[in-house]
Design an enzyme around this catalytic site. Structure first.
Site, PDB file in Angstrom:
ATOM      1  N   VAL A  76       0.861  -1.182   0.000  1.00 13.89           N
ATOM      2  CA  VAL A  76       0.000   0.000   0.000  1.00 13.89           C
ATOM      3  C   VAL A  76       0.903   1.240   0.000  1.00 13.89           C
ATOM      4  O   VAL A  76       1.369   1.663  -1.048  1.00 13.89           O
ATOM      5  CB  VAL A  76      -0.987  -0.002   1.192  1.00 13.89           C
ATOM      6  CG1 VAL A  76      -1.927   1.193   1.115  1.00 13.89           C
ATOM      7  CG2 VAL A  76      -1.804  -1.297   1.219  1.00 13.89           C
ATOM      8  N   CYS A  77       1.166   1.803   1.156  1.00  9.38           N
ATOM      9  CA  CYS A  77       1.925   3.062   1.232  1.00  9.38           C
ATOM     10  C   CYS A  77       3.365   2.921   0.747  1.00  9.38           C
ATOM     11  O   CYS A  77       3.881   3.806   0.067  1.00  9.38           O
ATOM     12  CB  CYS A  77       1.901   3.602   2.655  1.00  9.38           C
ATOM     13  SG  CYS A  77       0.263   4.146   3.175  1.00  9.38           S
TER      14      CYS A  77
END
Length: 135
Positions: A76-77
């Site tokens: 994700v990030c």
């Protein structure tokens, strides 16, 4: 941030999950922060999106051309920041054993895709060896 999906109360929990107050007071107490260290707050899934974080400009102003990606969540990030860093022209290395995801298959798929298409993937030991060799 997440207000439209979870409501304002849950959005506030997500927004303040890393603590509140000055950044220096929210950093892990066992981590040594030096006066010259750059501290920025990421307010989106990526640390490199224009207008959401000053990191790309701050790094460029210091003539930094290489970014090491470590953290959670790999797919994700971390992946979003890594791809965006590459797009901004930074040499980008995802530190494989310094990232984590909920499941190994998600973590490994992200590292595989990043290595095949965007940048480099190295272990912490490899990165430290590279830093030592360049000093």
């Amino acid at each position: 941030m997440k207000t439209e999906f979870y409501g304002p109360d849950a959005a506030e929990v997500f927004r303040t999950a890393g603590g509140t107050g000055p950044i220096a007071e929210r950093i892990w107490p066992d981590l040594t922060v030096h006066p010259a260290d750059l501290q920025v707050e990421k307010t989106a899934a990526t640390a490199f999106f224009p207008g959401r974080c000053s990191l790309p400009d701050d790094l460029s102003a210091r003539a930094i051309d290489t970014v090491l990606i470590a953290g959670t969540v790999t797919n994700v990030c971390c992946e979003t920041s890594a791809r965006d860093a590459t797009t901004h022209g930074f040499r980008t290395i995802m530190v494989a054993d310094a990232n984590a995801a909920r499941r190994d298959d998600e973590h490994n798929a992200t590292l595989h895709t990043f290595y095949r298409s965007f940048g480099d993937v190295r272990s912490t030991e490899d990165v430290l060896d590279m830093i030592k060799a360049s000093s």
